[in-house]
Design a protein around this motif. Sequence first.
Motif, PDB file in Angstrom:
ATOM      1  N   TRP A  58       0.862  -1.183   0.000  1.00  0.00           N
ATOM      2  CA  TRP A  58       0.000   0.000   0.000  1.00  0.00           C
ATOM      3  C   TRP A  58       0.893   1.225   0.000  1.00  0.00           C
ATOM      4  O   TRP A  58       2.062   1.165   0.375  1.00  0.00           O
ATOM      5  CB  TRP A  58      -0.902   0.019   1.241  1.00  0.00           C
ATOM      6  N   ARG A  59       0.329   2.335  -0.428  1.00  0.00           N
ATOM      7  CA  ARG A  59       1.092   3.590  -0.423  1.00  0.00           C
ATOM      8  C   ARG A  59       0.239   4.675   0.220  1.00  0.00           C
ATOM      9  O   ARG A  59      -0.946   4.834  -0.115  1.00  0.00           O
ATOM     10  CB  ARG A  59       1.459   4.001  -1.845  1.00  0.00           C
ATOM     11  N   HIS A  60       0.851   5.418   1.128  1.00  0.00           N
ATOM     12  CA  HIS A  60       0.161   6.515   1.818  1.00  0.00           C
ATOM     13  C   HIS A  60       0.282   7.761   0.938  1.00  0.00           C
ATOM     14  O   HIS A  60       0.995   8.703   1.260  1.00  0.00           O
ATOM     15  CB  HIS A  60       0.785   6.723   3.199  1.00  0.00           C
ATOM     16  N   VAL A  61      -0.452   7.759  -0.190  1.00  0.00           N
ATOM     17  CA  VAL A  61      -0.271   8.780  -1.224  1.00  0.00           C
ATOM     18  C   VAL A  61      -0.602  10.194  -0.742  1.00  0.00           C
ATOM     19  O   VAL A  61      -0.006  11.155  -1.191  1.00  0.00           O
ATOM     20  CB  VAL A  61      -1.081   8.465  -2.503  1.00  0.00           C
ATOM     21  N   HIS A  62      -1.581  10.339   0.129  1.00  0.00           N
ATOM     22  CA  HIS A  62      -1.963  11.665   0.611  1.00  0.00           C
ATOM     23  C   HIS A  62      -1.483  11.881   2.044  1.00  0.00           C
ATOM     24  O   HIS A  62      -2.151  12.544   2.842  1.00  0.00           O
ATOM     25  CB  HIS A  62      -3.478  11.860   0.511  1.00  0.00           C
ATOM     26  N   GLY A  63      -0.336  11.307   2.334  1.00  0.00           N
ATOM     27  CA  GLY A  63       0.292  11.482   3.647  1.00  0.00           C
ATOM     28  C   GLY A  63       1.787  11.552   3.436  1.00  0.00           C
ATOM     29  O   GLY A  63       2.276  12.437   2.740  1.00  0.00           O
ATOM     30  N   CYS A  64       2.517  10.566   3.948  1.00  0.00           N
ATOM     31  CA  CYS A  64       3.976  10.562   3.825  1.00  0.00           C
ATOM     32  C   CYS A  64       4.441  10.086   2.452  1.00  0.00           C
ATOM     33  O   CYS A  64       5.624  10.202   2.134  1.00  0.00           O
ATOM     34  CB  CYS A  64       4.576   9.690   4.919  1.00  0.00           C
ATOM     35  N   ALA A  65       3.521   9.516   1.643  1.00  0.00           N
ATOM     36  CA  ALA A  65       3.793   9.041   0.279  1.00  0.00           C
ATOM     37  C   ALA A  65       4.670   7.795   0.235  1.00  0.00           C
ATOM     38  O   ALA A  65       5.122   7.398  -0.836  1.00  0.00           O
ATOM     39  CB  ALA A  65       4.408  10.140  -0.590  1.00  0.00           C
ATOM     40  N   ARG A  66       4.900   7.153   1.353  1.00  0.00           N
ATOM     41  CA  ARG A  66       5.779   5.979   1.377  1.00  0.00           C
ATOM     42  C   ARG A  66       4.982   4.694   1.159  1.00  0.00           C
ATOM     43  O   ARG A  66       3.803   4.604   1.509  1.00  0.00           O
ATOM     44  CB  ARG A  66       6.508   5.912   2.716  1.00  0.00           C
ATOM     45  N   PHE A  67       5.685   3.704   0.584  1.00  0.00           N
ATOM     46  CA  PHE A  67       5.115   2.374   0.419  1.00  0.00           C
ATOM     47  C   PHE A  67       5.309   1.587   1.708  1.00  0.00           C
ATOM     48  O   PHE A  67       6.319   1.749   2.401  1.00  0.00           O
ATOM     49  CB  PHE A  67       5.815   1.618  -0.714  1.00  0.00           C
ATOM     50  N   PHE A  68       4.348   0.756   2.036  1.00  0.00           N
ATOM     51  CA  PHE A  68       4.468  -0.151   3.162  1.00  0.00           C
ATOM     52  C   PHE A  68       3.697  -1.425   2.839  1.00  0.00           C
ATOM     53  O   PHE A  68       3.038  -1.505   1.795  1.00  0.00           O
ATOM     54  CB  PHE A  68       3.958   0.498   4.464  1.00  0.00           C
ATOM     55  N   ASN A  69       3.803  -2.404   3.689  1.00  0.00           N
ATOM     56  CA  ASN A  69       3.096  -3.665   3.492  1.00  0.00           C
ATOM     57  C   ASN A  69       1.980  -3.808   4.517  1.00  0.00           C
ATOM     58  O   ASN A  69       2.055  -3.253   5.614  1.00  0.00           O
ATOM     59  CB  ASN A  69       4.061  -4.842   3.613  1.00  0.00           C
ATOM     60  N   ALA A  70       0.971  -4.540   4.119  1.00  0.00           N
ATOM     61  CA  ALA A  70      -0.162  -4.769   5.005  1.00  0.00           C
ATOM     62  C   ALA A  70      -0.600  -6.222   4.908  1.00  0.00           C
ATOM     63  O   ALA A  70      -0.447  -6.860   3.871  1.00  0.00           O
ATOM     64  CB  ALA A  70      -1.329  -3.863   4.629  1.00  0.00           C
ATOM     65  N   VAL A  71      -1.137  -6.717   5.984  1.00  0.00           N
ATOM     66  CA  VAL A  71      -1.779  -8.024   6.005  1.00  0.00           C
ATOM     67  C   VAL A  71      -3.268  -7.738   6.132  1.00  0.00           C
ATOM     68  O   VAL A  71      -3.688  -7.048   7.061  1.00  0.00           O
ATOM     69  CB  VAL A  71      -1.299  -8.885   7.188  1.00  0.00           C
ATOM     70  N   ARG A  72      -4.043  -8.223   5.147  1.00  0.00           N
ATOM     71  CA  ARG A  72      -5.471  -7.940   5.127  1.00  0.00           C
ATOM     72  C   ARG A  72      -6.234  -9.238   4.884  1.00  0.00           C
ATOM     73  O   ARG A  72      -5.775 -10.119   4.163  1.00  0.00           O
ATOM     74  CB  ARG A  72      -5.793  -6.928   4.014  1.00  0.00           C
ATOM     75  N   ASP A  73      -7.390  -9.332   5.501  1.00  0.00           N
ATOM     76  CA  ASP A  73      -8.265 -10.484   5.294  1.00  0.00           C
ATOM     77  C   ASP A  73      -9.269 -10.116   4.209  1.00  0.00           C
ATOM     78  O   ASP A  73     -10.058  -9.180   4.376  1.00  0.00           O
ATOM     79  CB  ASP A  73      -8.983 -10.850   6.600  1.00  0.00           C
ATOM     80  N   THR A  74      -9.233 -10.816   3.080  1.00  0.00           N
ATOM     81  CA  THR A  74     -10.096 -10.465   1.957  1.00  0.00           C
ATOM     82  C   THR A  74     -11.562 -10.808   2.211  1.00  0.00           C
ATOM     83  O   THR A  74     -12.435 -10.333   1.499  1.00  0.00           O
ATOM     84  CB  THR A  74      -9.636 -11.174   0.667  1.00  0.00           C
ATOM     85  N   VAL A  75     -11.835 -11.626   3.201  1.00  0.00           N
ATOM     86  CA  VAL A  75     -13.226 -11.981   3.513  1.00  0.00           C
ATOM     87  C   VAL A  75     -13.874 -10.865   4.335  1.00  0.00           C
ATOM     88  O   VAL A  75     -14.983 -10.419   4.038  1.00  0.00           O
ATOM     89  CB  VAL A  75     -13.294 -13.323   4.273  1.00  0.00           C
ATOM     90  N   THR A  76     -13.165 -10.395   5.347  1.00  0.00           N
ATOM     91  CA  THR A  76     -13.734  -9.369   6.239  1.00  0.00           C
ATOM     92  C   THR A  76     -13.310  -7.959   5.840  1.00  0.00           C
ATOM     93  O   THR A  76     -13.886  -6.986   6.333  1.00  0.00           O
ATOM     94  CB  THR A  76     -13.256  -9.614   7.685  1.00  0.00           C
ATOM     95  N   ASP A  77     -12.320  -7.817   4.963  1.00  0.00           N
ATOM     96  CA  ASP A  77     -11.732  -6.534   4.563  1.00  0.00           C
ATOM     97  C   ASP A  77     -11.089  -5.815   5.755  1.00  0.00           C
ATOM     98  O   ASP A  77     -10.937  -4.608   5.748  1.00  0.00           O
ATOM     99  CB  ASP A  77     -12.758  -5.626   3.884  1.00  0.00           C
ATOM    100  N   LYS A  78     -10.717  -6.578   6.762  1.00  0.00           N
ATOM    101  CA  LYS A  78     -10.041  -5.996   7.939  1.00  0.00           C
ATOM    102  C   LYS A  78      -8.532  -6.090   7.758  1.00  0.00           C
ATOM    103  O   LYS A  78      -8.013  -7.108   7.286  1.00  0.00           O
ATOM    104  CB  LYS A  78     -10.434  -6.755   9.206  1.00  0.00           C
ATOM    105  N   PHE A  79      -7.843  -5.012   8.141  1.00  0.00           N
ATOM    106  CA  PHE A  79      -6.389  -5.009   8.146  1.00  0.00           C
ATOM    107  C   PHE A  79      -5.923  -5.680   9.431  1.00  0.00           C
ATOM    108  O   PHE A  79      -6.285  -5.252  10.525  1.00  0.00           O
ATOM    109  CB  PHE A  79      -5.847  -3.583   8.062  1.00  0.00           C
ATOM    110  N   VAL A  80      -5.152  -6.744   9.303  1.00  0.00           N
ATOM    111  CA  VAL A  80      -4.624  -7.462  10.463  1.00  0.00           C
ATOM    112  C   VAL A  80      -3.463  -6.683  11.057  1.00  0.00           C
ATOM    113  O   VAL A  80      -3.362  -6.516  12.266  1.00  0.00           O
ATOM    114  CB  VAL A  80      -4.165  -8.888  10.058  1.00  0.00           C
ATOM    115  N   MET A  81      -2.576  -6.194  10.179  1.00  0.00           N
ATOM    116  CA  MET A  81      -1.429  -5.391  10.615  1.00  0.00           C
ATOM    117  C   MET A  81      -0.795  -4.722   9.411  1.00  0.00           C
ATOM    118  O   MET A  81      -1.038  -5.111   8.275  1.00  0.00           O
ATOM    119  CB  MET A  81      -0.400  -6.257  11.341  1.00  0.00           C
ATOM    120  N   THR A  82       0.016  -3.714   9.664  1.00  0.00           N
ATOM    121  CA  THR A  82       0.840  -3.094   8.622  1.00  0.00           C
ATOM    122  C   THR A  82       2.279  -3.078   9.118  1.00  0.00           C
ATOM    123  O   THR A  82       2.513  -3.132  10.324  1.00  0.00           O
ATOM    124  CB  THR A  82       0.379  -1.660   8.310  1.00  0.00           C
ATOM    125  N   TYR A  83       3.222  -3.024   8.182  1.00  0.00           N
ATOM    126  CA  TYR A  83       4.636  -2.984   8.550  1.00  0.00           C
ATOM    127  C   TYR A  83       5.410  -2.306   7.430  1.00  0.00           C
ATOM    128  O   TYR A  83       4.956  -2.223   6.288  1.00  0.00           O
ATOM    129  CB  TYR A  83       5.172  -4.381   8.852  1.00  0.00           C
TER     130      TYR A  83
END
Length: 98
Positions: A58-83
């Motif tokens: 993911w990229r925080h385009v309208h913030g710091c603009a940096r790329f990061f990684n996320a763990v997301r559950d595609t069934v619930t659309d909940k983000f488990v964590m980001t790093y």
Amino acid sequence: MLLIHCPYCEEERPELEFRHAGEAHIARPTDMAAMSDEDFEKFFFIRSNPKGVIYERWRHVHGCARFFNAVRDTVTDKFVMTYKAGEPQPKKLPGAGK
Ligand SMILES: [Zn+2]
């Protein structure tokens, strides 16, 4: 409103500030010109697209603009964590297992 935690800004921000950037931890080829058409197709187009937990960029385009990684559950659309980008893929997820 869906909130996403940016690991660089260290705060949760509205989803509208972020852009999805594809599956995370894809090994980029070192010599793309030497790849067969089949291997290039596999690298460029074929993604795991699981039902359940997925690792994404993911990229925080309208913030710091940096790329990061996320763990997301595609069934619930909940983000488990980001790093942060470059950090190893977490094998043990928060709230998973006992
Ligand atoms: Zn940020």
